[in-house]
Scaffold this motif. Structure first.
Motif, PDB file in Angstrom:
ATOM      1  N   LEU A   1     -19.316  25.749 -23.016  1.00 14.61           N
ATOM      2  CA  LEU A   1     -18.104  25.865 -22.205  1.00 14.61           C
ATOM      3  C   LEU A   1     -17.868  24.641 -21.319  1.00 14.61           C
ATOM      4  CD1 LEU A   1     -18.242  29.603 -21.102  1.00 14.61           C
ATOM      5  CD2 LEU A   1     -16.978  28.567 -22.993  1.00 14.61           C
ATOM      6  N   SER A   2     -18.933  23.907 -21.034  1.00 16.97           N
ATOM      7  CA  SER A   2     -18.807  22.737 -20.165  1.00 16.97           C
ATOM      8  C   SER A   2     -19.250  21.485 -20.908  1.00 16.97           C
ATOM      9  CB  SER A   2     -19.662  22.919 -18.905  1.00 16.97           C
ATOM     10  OG  SER A   2     -19.224  24.042 -18.164  1.00 16.97           O
ATOM     11  N   ALA A   3     -18.488  20.433 -20.738  1.00 15.45           N
ATOM     12  CA  ALA A   3     -18.812  19.150 -21.368  1.00 15.45           C
ATOM     13  C   ALA A   3     -18.737  18.054 -20.322  1.00 15.45           C
ATOM     14  CB  ALA A   3     -17.866  18.859 -22.518  1.00 15.45           C
ATOM     15  N   TYR A   4     -19.525  17.035 -20.538  1.00 14.26           N
ATOM     16  CA  TYR A   4     -19.643  15.933 -19.583  1.00 14.26           C
ATOM     17  C   TYR A   4     -19.595  14.635 -20.374  1.00 14.26           C
ATOM     18  CZ  TYR A   4     -21.624  19.932 -17.156  1.00 14.26           C
ATOM     19  OH  TYR A   4     -21.826  21.185 -16.621  1.00 14.26           O
ATOM     20  N   TYR A   5     -18.918  13.643 -19.806  1.00 13.34           N
ATOM     21  CA  TYR A   5     -18.730  12.395 -20.521  1.00 13.34           C
ATOM     22  C   TYR A   5     -18.957  11.197 -19.614  1.00 13.34           C
ATOM     23  CZ  TYR A   5     -16.457  15.310 -23.996  1.00 13.34           C
ATOM     24  OH  TYR A   5     -16.182  16.279 -24.935  1.00 13.34           O
TER      25      TYR A   5
ATOM     26  N   TYR B   1     -30.310  23.584 -15.593  1.00 15.37           N
ATOM     27  CA  TYR B   1     -29.062  24.295 -15.829  1.00 15.37           C
ATOM     28  C   TYR B   1     -27.894  23.691 -15.060  1.00 15.37           C
ATOM     29  CZ  TYR B   1     -31.558  27.937 -18.297  1.00 15.37           C
ATOM     30  OH  TYR B   1     -32.305  28.626 -19.209  1.00 15.37           O
ATOM     31  N   SER B   2     -28.174  22.660 -14.304  1.00 17.06           N
ATOM     32  CA  SER B   2     -27.121  22.019 -13.532  1.00 17.06           C
ATOM     33  C   SER B   2     -26.565  20.823 -14.293  1.00 17.06           C
ATOM     34  CB  SER B   2     -27.662  21.552 -12.175  1.00 17.06           C
ATOM     35  OG  SER B   2     -26.710  20.737 -11.522  1.00 17.06           O
ATOM     36  N   GLY B   3     -25.267  20.782 -14.422  1.00 20.96           N
ATOM     37  CA  GLY B   3     -24.645  19.684 -15.143  1.00 20.96           C
ATOM     38  C   GLY B   3     -24.892  18.334 -14.502  1.00 20.96           C
ATOM     39  N   SER B   4     -25.225  18.329 -13.221  1.00 17.24           N
ATOM     40  CA  SER B   4     -25.409  17.062 -12.520  1.00 17.24           C
ATOM     41  C   SER B   4     -26.600  16.275 -13.032  1.00 17.24           C
ATOM     42  CB  SER B   4     -25.563  17.310 -11.018  1.00 17.24           C
ATOM     43  OG  SER B   4     -26.725  18.070 -10.761  1.00 17.24           O
TER      44      SER B   4
ATOM     45  N   ALA C   1     -22.554  11.713 -23.600  1.00 19.32           N
ATOM     46  CA  ALA C   1     -21.913  13.015 -23.431  1.00 19.32           C
ATOM     47  C   ALA C   1     -22.970  14.097 -23.420  1.00 19.32           C
ATOM     48  CB  ALA C   1     -20.904  13.279 -24.543  1.00 19.32           C
ATOM     49  N   ALA C   2     -22.633  15.238 -22.829  1.00 22.81           N
ATOM     50  CA  ALA C   2     -23.525  16.392 -22.819  1.00 22.81           C
ATOM     51  C   ALA C   2     -22.686  17.656 -22.876  1.00 22.81           C
ATOM     52  CB  ALA C   2     -24.421  16.382 -21.583  1.00 22.81           C
ATOM     53  N   ILE C   3     -23.328  18.726 -23.313  1.00 22.33           N
ATOM     54  CA  ILE C   3     -22.635  20.003 -23.418  1.00 22.33           C
ATOM     55  C   ILE C   3     -23.580  21.110 -22.993  1.00 22.33           C
ATOM     56  CG2 ILE C   3     -23.239  20.312 -25.854  1.00 22.33           C
ATOM     57  CD1 ILE C   3     -20.365  21.485 -26.214  1.00 22.33           C
ATOM     58  N   SER C   4     -23.030  22.087 -22.293  1.00 23.94           N
ATOM     59  CA  SER C   4     -23.842  23.188 -21.783  1.00 23.94           C
ATOM     60  C   SER C   4     -24.287  24.103 -22.921  1.00 23.94           C
ATOM     61  CB  SER C   4     -23.037  23.989 -20.760  1.00 23.94           C
ATOM     62  OG  SER C   4     -21.868  24.535 -21.374  1.00 23.94           O
ATOM     63  N   ARG C   5     -25.165  25.024 -22.586  1.00 26.94           N
ATOM     64  CA  ARG C   5     -25.769  25.879 -23.605  1.00 26.94           C
ATOM     65  C   ARG C   5     -24.749  26.697 -24.375  1.00 26.94           C
ATOM     66  NH1 ARG C   5     -29.138  24.530 -19.851  1.00 26.94           N
ATOM     67  NH2 ARG C   5     -31.398  24.495 -20.205  1.00 26.94           N
TER      68      ARG C   5
ATOM     69  N   SER D   1     -29.553  27.828 -28.702  1.00 24.00           N
ATOM     70  CA  SER D   1     -28.687  28.177 -27.581  1.00 24.00           C
ATOM     71  C   SER D   1     -29.405  28.111 -26.233  1.00 24.00           C
ATOM     72  CB  SER D   1     -28.089  29.560 -27.778  1.00 24.00           C
ATOM     73  OG  SER D   1     -29.111  30.525 -27.910  1.00 24.00           O
ATOM     74  N   ASN D   2     -30.712  27.928 -26.246  1.00 21.73           N
ATOM     75  CA  ASN D   2     -31.453  27.772 -24.994  1.00 21.73           C
ATOM     76  C   ASN D   2     -31.382  26.355 -24.437  1.00 21.73           C
ATOM     77  OD1 ASN D   2     -32.305  30.409 -25.049  1.00 21.73           O
ATOM     78  ND2 ASN D   2     -34.297  29.952 -25.929  1.00 21.73           N
ATOM     79  N   TYR D   3     -30.793  25.448 -25.213  1.00 25.02           N
ATOM     80  CA  TYR D   3     -30.800  24.038 -24.832  1.00 25.02           C
ATOM     81  C   TYR D   3     -29.409  23.548 -24.495  1.00 25.02           C
ATOM     82  CZ  TYR D   3     -35.432  23.915 -26.918  1.00 25.02           C
ATOM     83  OH  TYR D   3     -36.738  24.155 -27.211  1.00 25.02           O
ATOM     84  N   ALA D   4     -29.286  22.843 -23.379  1.00 24.74           N
ATOM     85  CA  ALA D   4     -28.152  21.965 -23.202  1.00 24.74           C
ATOM     86  C   ALA D   4     -28.428  20.736 -24.059  1.00 24.74           C
ATOM     87  CB  ALA D   4     -27.997  21.572 -21.742  1.00 24.74           C
ATOM     88  N   MET D   5     -27.372  20.154 -24.603  1.00 25.30           N
ATOM     89  CA  MET D   5     -27.547  19.050 -25.527  1.00 25.30           C
ATOM     90  C   MET D   5     -26.819  17.809 -25.020  1.00 25.30           C
ATOM     91  SD  MET D   5     -29.479  20.261 -27.872  1.00 25.30           S
ATOM     92  CE  MET D   5     -29.346  18.911 -29.056  1.00 25.30           C
ATOM     93  N   GLY D   6     -27.396  16.677 -25.313  1.00 28.01           N
ATOM     94  CA  GLY D   6     -26.782  15.435 -24.895  1.00 28.01           C
ATOM     95  C   GLY D   6     -26.813  14.384 -25.986  1.00 28.01           C
ATOM     96  N   TRP D   7     -25.922  13.440 -25.853  1.00 34.20           N
ATOM     97  CA  TRP D   7     -25.917  12.236 -26.693  1.00 34.20           C
ATOM     98  C   TRP D   7     -26.095  11.026 -25.766  1.00 34.20           C
ATOM     99  CZ3 TRP D   7     -26.079  11.994 -31.889  1.00 34.20           C
ATOM    100  CH2 TRP D   7     -25.671  13.114 -32.636  1.00 34.20           C
ATOM    101  N   PHE D   8     -26.958  10.146 -26.183  1.00 32.87           N
ATOM    102  CA  PHE D   8     -27.181   8.881 -25.495  1.00 32.87           C
ATOM    103  C   PHE D   8     -27.065   7.762 -26.523  1.00 32.87           C
ATOM    104  CE2 PHE D   8     -28.824  10.062 -21.278  1.00 32.87           C
ATOM    105  CZ  PHE D   8     -28.942  11.434 -21.453  1.00 32.87           C
ATOM    106  N   ARG D   9     -26.935   6.550 -26.020  1.00 34.14           N
ATOM    107  CA  ARG D   9     -26.904   5.407 -26.932  1.00 34.14           C
ATOM    108  C   ARG D   9     -27.652   4.233 -26.303  1.00 34.14           C
ATOM    109  NH1 ARG D   9     -20.401   4.001 -26.589  1.00 34.14           N
ATOM    110  NH2 ARG D   9     -20.409   3.102 -24.470  1.00 34.14           N
ATOM    111  N   GLN D  10     -28.117   3.375 -27.192  1.00 32.53           N
ATOM    112  CA  GLN D  10     -28.847   2.205 -26.733  1.00 32.53           C
ATOM    113  C   GLN D  10     -28.487   1.017 -27.600  1.00 32.53           C
ATOM    114  OE1 GLN D  10     -33.098   2.752 -26.452  1.00 32.53           O
ATOM    115  NE2 GLN D  10     -33.288   1.093 -24.978  1.00 32.53           N
ATOM    116  N   ALA D  11     -27.952   0.005 -26.964  1.00 33.55           N
ATOM    117  CA  ALA D  11     -27.639  -1.241 -27.642  1.00 33.55           C
ATOM    118  C   ALA D  11     -28.806  -2.207 -27.467  1.00 33.55           C
ATOM    119  CB  ALA D  11     -26.364  -1.836 -27.071  1.00 33.55           C
ATOM    120  N   PRO D  12     -28.938  -3.181 -28.354  1.00 37.59           N
ATOM    121  CA  PRO D  12     -30.061  -4.126 -28.255  1.00 37.59           C
ATOM    122  C   PRO D  12     -30.115  -4.803 -26.897  1.00 37.59           C
ATOM    123  CG  PRO D  12     -28.959  -4.370 -30.361  1.00 37.59           C
ATOM    124  CD  PRO D  12     -28.111  -3.434 -29.541  1.00 37.59           C
TER     125      PRO D  12
END
Length: 126
Positions: A55-59, A102-105, A48-52, A29-40
């Motif tokens: 409550l907040s999600a980013y796409y 801690y900033s979504g930006s 996408a990312a989500i706050s700790r 719970s101390n971590y904001a989490m994100g997903w990234f992708r990489q194509a060849p």
């Protein structure tokens, strides 16, 4: 912290997949989490990312309305539900943990993340 991503696979356009990323080590719970992708041949890009607290999600614009990020802090797991998959979604998907900010930006930038999982391949055929 160690991150283990899973759930990738080969699907057809229009199908769905759910990726999971399980974290071990320090308090999830101390971590904001994100997903990234990489194509060849391309740079790693934000998905996408989500706050700790979840409550907040980013796409990224390319996945808005199709992908949903969520987390279960009791299970130390972050999910990426991917619907209406397209061939251009084909990539290796990575989960990442952000302890410092801690900033979504800043969640859109790979350099904001402190830990990375090993990646899981998603292939979408047309």
């Amino acid at each position: 912290v160690q991150l283990q991503a899973s759930g990738g696979g080969l699907v057809q356009a229009g199908d769905s997949l759910r990726l999971s990323c399980v974290a071990s080590g320090r308090a999830f719970s101390n971590y904001a989490m994100g997903w990234f992708r990489q194509a060849p041949g391309l740079e790693r890009e934000f998905v996408a990312a989500i706050s700790r607290g979840g409550l907040s999600a980013y796409y990224a614009d390319s996945v808005k309305g199709r992908f949903t990020i969520s987390r279960d802090n009791a299970k130390n797991t972050v999910y990426l539900q991917m619907n209406s998959l397209k061939p251009e979604d084909t990539a290796v998907y990575y989960c990442a943990a952000n302890l410092r900010y801690y900033s979504g930006s800043v969640y859109y930038f790979p350099s904001s993340y402190d830990y990375w999982g090993q990646g899981t391949q998603v292939t979408v055929s047309s």
